[in-house]
Design a protein around this motif. Sequence first.
Motif, PDB file in Angstrom:
ATOM      1  N   VAL A  14       0.841  -1.208   0.000  1.00  6.41           N
ATOM      2  CA  VAL A  14       0.000   0.000   0.000  1.00  6.41           C
ATOM      3  C   VAL A  14       0.866   1.244   0.000  1.00  6.41           C
ATOM      4  O   VAL A  14       0.592   2.209  -0.729  1.00  6.41           O
ATOM      5  CB  VAL A  14      -0.968  -0.026   1.212  1.00  6.41           C
ATOM      6  CG1 VAL A  14      -1.640   1.320   1.398  1.00  6.41           C
ATOM      7  CG2 VAL A  14      -2.004  -1.112   1.035  1.00  6.41           C
ATOM      8  N   ILE A  15       1.934   1.235   0.792  1.00  7.42           N
ATOM      9  CA  ILE A  15       2.839   2.391   0.847  1.00  7.42           C
ATOM     10  C   ILE A  15       3.484   2.637  -0.519  1.00  7.42           C
ATOM     11  O   ILE A  15       3.517   3.773  -1.005  1.00  7.42           O
ATOM     12  CB  ILE A  15       3.920   2.178   1.929  1.00  7.42           C
ATOM     13  CG1 ILE A  15       3.308   2.069   3.308  1.00  7.42           C
ATOM     14  CG2 ILE A  15       4.973   3.275   1.875  1.00  7.42           C
ATOM     15  CD1 ILE A  15       2.658   3.328   3.819  1.00  7.42           C
ATOM     16  N   ILE A  16       3.989   1.578  -1.147  1.00  9.79           N
ATOM     17  CA  ILE A  16       4.651   1.736  -2.449  1.00  9.79           C
ATOM     18  C   ILE A  16       3.637   2.149  -3.517  1.00  9.79           C
ATOM     19  O   ILE A  16       3.929   2.999  -4.363  1.00  9.79           O
ATOM     20  CB  ILE A  16       5.384   0.437  -2.839  1.00  9.79           C
ATOM     21  CG1 ILE A  16       6.579   0.219  -1.916  1.00  9.79           C
ATOM     22  CG2 ILE A  16       5.856   0.476  -4.294  1.00  9.79           C
ATOM     23  CD1 ILE A  16       7.309  -1.076  -2.130  1.00  9.79           C
ATOM     24  N   PHE A  17       2.444   1.562  -3.483  1.00 10.41           N
ATOM     25  CA  PHE A  17       1.407   1.920  -4.449  1.00 10.41           C
ATOM     26  C   PHE A  17       1.024   3.394  -4.316  1.00 10.41           C
ATOM     27  O   PHE A  17       0.938   4.126  -5.305  1.00 10.41           O
ATOM     28  CB  PHE A  17       0.185   1.025  -4.257  1.00 10.41           C
ATOM     29  CG  PHE A  17      -0.957   1.335  -5.167  1.00 10.41           C
ATOM     30  CD1 PHE A  17      -0.869   1.050  -6.524  1.00 10.41           C
ATOM     31  CD2 PHE A  17      -2.117   1.913  -4.684  1.00 10.41           C
ATOM     32  CE1 PHE A  17      -1.925   1.334  -7.373  1.00 10.41           C
ATOM     33  CE2 PHE A  17      -3.170   2.197  -5.520  1.00 10.41           C
ATOM     34  CZ  PHE A  17      -3.079   1.919  -6.869  1.00 10.41           C
ATOM     35  N   LEU A  18       0.796   3.836  -3.096  1.00 15.14           N
ATOM     36  CA  LEU A  18       0.457   5.238  -2.887  1.00 15.14           C
ATOM     37  C   LEU A  18       1.621   6.157  -3.247  1.00 15.14           C
ATOM     38  O   LEU A  18       1.414   7.264  -3.756  1.00 15.14           O
ATOM     39  CB  LEU A  18       0.016   5.470  -1.442  1.00 15.14           C
ATOM     40  CG  LEU A  18      -1.306   4.824  -1.053  1.00 15.14           C
ATOM     41  CD1 LEU A  18      -1.591   5.053   0.428  1.00 15.14           C
ATOM     42  CD2 LEU A  18      -2.443   5.352  -1.909  1.00 15.14           C
ATOM     43  N   VAL A  41       6.965   5.762 -12.337  1.00 18.46           N
ATOM     44  CA  VAL A  41       5.574   5.713 -11.904  1.00 18.46           C
ATOM     45  C   VAL A  41       4.984   4.339 -12.164  1.00 18.46           C
ATOM     46  O   VAL A  41       4.363   3.735 -11.287  1.00 18.46           O
ATOM     47  CB  VAL A  41       4.747   6.802 -12.624  1.00 18.46           C
ATOM     48  CG1 VAL A  41       3.271   6.658 -12.291  1.00 18.46           C
ATOM     49  CG2 VAL A  41       5.245   8.172 -12.259  1.00 18.46           C
ATOM     50  N   TYR A  42       5.183   3.823 -13.371  1.00 12.98           N
ATOM     51  CA  TYR A  42       4.631   2.508 -13.712  1.00 12.98           C
ATOM     52  C   TYR A  42       5.257   1.412 -12.856  1.00 12.98           C
ATOM     53  O   TYR A  42       4.574   0.495 -12.401  1.00 12.98           O
ATOM     54  CB  TYR A  42       4.846   2.184 -15.183  1.00 12.98           C
ATOM     55  CG  TYR A  42       4.138   3.121 -16.122  1.00 12.98           C
ATOM     56  CD1 TYR A  42       2.860   3.587 -15.851  1.00 12.98           C
ATOM     57  CD2 TYR A  42       4.745   3.556 -17.294  1.00 12.98           C
ATOM     58  CE1 TYR A  42       2.210   4.450 -16.714  1.00 12.98           C
ATOM     59  CE2 TYR A  42       4.098   4.411 -18.164  1.00 12.98           C
ATOM     60  CZ  TYR A  42       2.830   4.857 -17.863  1.00 12.98           C
ATOM     61  OH  TYR A  42       2.185   5.710 -18.709  1.00 12.98           O
ATOM     62  N   GLY A  43       6.556   1.479 -12.630  1.00 15.31           N
ATOM     63  CA  GLY A  43       7.249   0.451 -11.854  1.00 15.31           C
ATOM     64  C   GLY A  43       6.808   0.419 -10.401  1.00 15.31           C
ATOM     65  O   GLY A  43       6.505  -0.643  -9.861  1.00 15.31           O
ATOM     66  N   THR A  44       6.763   1.574  -9.756  1.00  9.08           N
ATOM     67  CA  THR A  44       6.361   1.595  -8.351  1.00  9.08           C
ATOM     68  C   THR A  44       4.901   1.192  -8.192  1.00  9.08           C
ATOM     69  O   THR A  44       4.546   0.485  -7.246  1.00  9.08           O
ATOM     70  CB  THR A  44       6.590   2.974  -7.721  1.00  9.08           C
ATOM     71  OG1 THR A  44       5.929   3.967  -8.510  1.00  9.08           O
ATOM     72  CG2 THR A  44       8.055   3.293  -7.617  1.00  9.08           C
ATOM     73  N   THR A  45       4.054   1.616  -9.112  1.00  7.94           N
ATOM     74  CA  THR A  45       2.649   1.240  -9.031  1.00  7.94           C
ATOM     75  C   THR A  45       2.477  -0.261  -9.234  1.00  7.94           C
ATOM     76  O   THR A  45       1.727  -0.912  -8.507  1.00  7.94           O
ATOM     77  CB  THR A  45       1.824   2.019 -10.071  1.00  7.94           C
ATOM     78  OG1 THR A  45       2.059   3.420  -9.896  1.00  7.94           O
ATOM     79  CG2 THR A  45       0.357   1.744  -9.929  1.00  7.94           C
ATOM     80  N   LEU A  46       3.193  -0.832 -10.193  1.00  5.54           N
ATOM     81  CA  LEU A  46       3.101  -2.269 -10.455  1.00  5.54           C
ATOM     82  C   LEU A  46       3.630  -3.084  -9.279  1.00  5.54           C
ATOM     83  O   LEU A  46       2.994  -4.067  -8.861  1.00  5.54           O
ATOM     84  CB  LEU A  46       3.870  -2.624 -11.728  1.00  5.54           C
ATOM     85  CG  LEU A  46       3.842  -4.088 -12.137  1.00  5.54           C
ATOM     86  CD1 LEU A  46       2.419  -4.493 -12.509  1.00  5.54           C
ATOM     87  CD2 LEU A  46       4.782  -4.340 -13.285  1.00  5.54           C
ATOM     88  N   ILE A  47       4.750  -2.679  -8.717  1.00 11.66           N
ATOM     89  CA  ILE A  47       5.297  -3.389  -7.560  1.00 11.66           C
ATOM     90  C   ILE A  47       4.339  -3.293  -6.380  1.00 11.66           C
ATOM     91  O   ILE A  47       4.114  -4.269  -5.660  1.00 11.66           O
ATOM     92  CB  ILE A  47       6.690  -2.833  -7.203  1.00 11.66           C
ATOM     93  CG1 ILE A  47       7.693  -3.229  -8.282  1.00 11.66           C
ATOM     94  CG2 ILE A  47       7.158  -3.353  -5.840  1.00 11.66           C
ATOM     95  CD1 ILE A  47       9.040  -2.564  -8.146  1.00 11.66           C
ATOM     96  N   GLY A  48       3.741  -2.131  -6.184  1.00 18.43           N
ATOM     97  CA  GLY A  48       2.763  -1.972  -5.112  1.00 18.43           C
ATOM     98  C   GLY A  48       1.560  -2.870  -5.294  1.00 18.43           C
ATOM     99  O   GLY A  48       1.093  -3.503  -4.343  1.00 18.43           O
ATOM    100  N   ILE A  49       1.061  -2.963  -6.514  1.00 20.90           N
ATOM    101  CA  ILE A  49      -0.105  -3.815  -6.788  1.00 20.90           C
ATOM    102  C   ILE A  49       0.236  -5.281  -6.560  1.00 20.90           C
ATOM    103  O   ILE A  49      -0.556  -6.032  -5.975  1.00 20.90           O
ATOM    104  CB  ILE A  49      -0.628  -3.570  -8.223  1.00 20.90           C
ATOM    105  CG1 ILE A  49      -1.272  -2.195  -8.307  1.00 20.90           C
ATOM    106  CG2 ILE A  49      -1.619  -4.653  -8.636  1.00 20.90           C
ATOM    107  CD1 ILE A  49      -1.646  -1.771  -9.714  1.00 20.90           C
ATOM    108  N   LEU A  51       2.532  -6.516  -4.524  1.00 21.12           N
ATOM    109  CA  LEU A  51       2.644  -6.767  -3.091  1.00 21.12           C
ATOM    110  C   LEU A  51       1.281  -6.767  -2.411  1.00 21.12           C
ATOM    111  O   LEU A  51       1.043  -7.543  -1.481  1.00 21.12           O
ATOM    112  CB  LEU A  51       3.557  -5.726  -2.448  1.00 21.12           C
ATOM    113  CG  LEU A  51       5.047  -5.912  -2.697  1.00 21.12           C
ATOM    114  CD1 LEU A  51       5.827  -4.725  -2.151  1.00 21.12           C
ATOM    115  CD2 LEU A  51       5.540  -7.192  -2.073  1.00 21.12           C
ATOM    116  N   ILE A  52       0.379  -5.905  -2.848  1.00 22.10           N
ATOM    117  CA  ILE A  52      -0.970  -5.895  -2.282  1.00 22.10           C
ATOM    118  C   ILE A  52      -1.680  -7.209  -2.573  1.00 22.10           C
ATOM    119  O   ILE A  52      -2.331  -7.786  -1.702  1.00 22.10           O
ATOM    120  CB  ILE A  52      -1.771  -4.694  -2.816  1.00 22.10           C
ATOM    121  CG1 ILE A  52      -1.225  -3.397  -2.211  1.00 22.10           C
ATOM    122  CG2 ILE A  52      -3.255  -4.830  -2.504  1.00 22.10           C
ATOM    123  CD1 ILE A  52      -1.797  -2.142  -2.830  1.00 22.10           C
TER     124      ILE A  52
END
Length: 81
Positions: A14-18, A41-49, A51-52
């Motif tokens: 959640v932290i990385i996604f946000l 932006v795409y990388g951090t959002t994808l990694i966050g998703i 992990l979620i």
Amino acid sequence: MRHKIQKVELFIGVIIFLGGLLTYGLGVHRLLPVPRPDLVVYGTTLIGIILILMGCDIFSKPTKEIQILENDERNIAIINA
């Protein structure tokens, strides 16, 4: 032990996604001097998703301890009393 790891994965995801969405809203080129800010932006959002989704597995499977507590006749008798 596994549930603790999944809770940590969910929290970090959640932290990385946000963080990924926040860098998109603020403009990455102002925060990070990288050649391709759109990939950050795409990388951090994808990694966050990812992990979620790995952490959400905690909500789908009941543990052995929970199953035992649900089927324990003593607890059922106490609840009914």
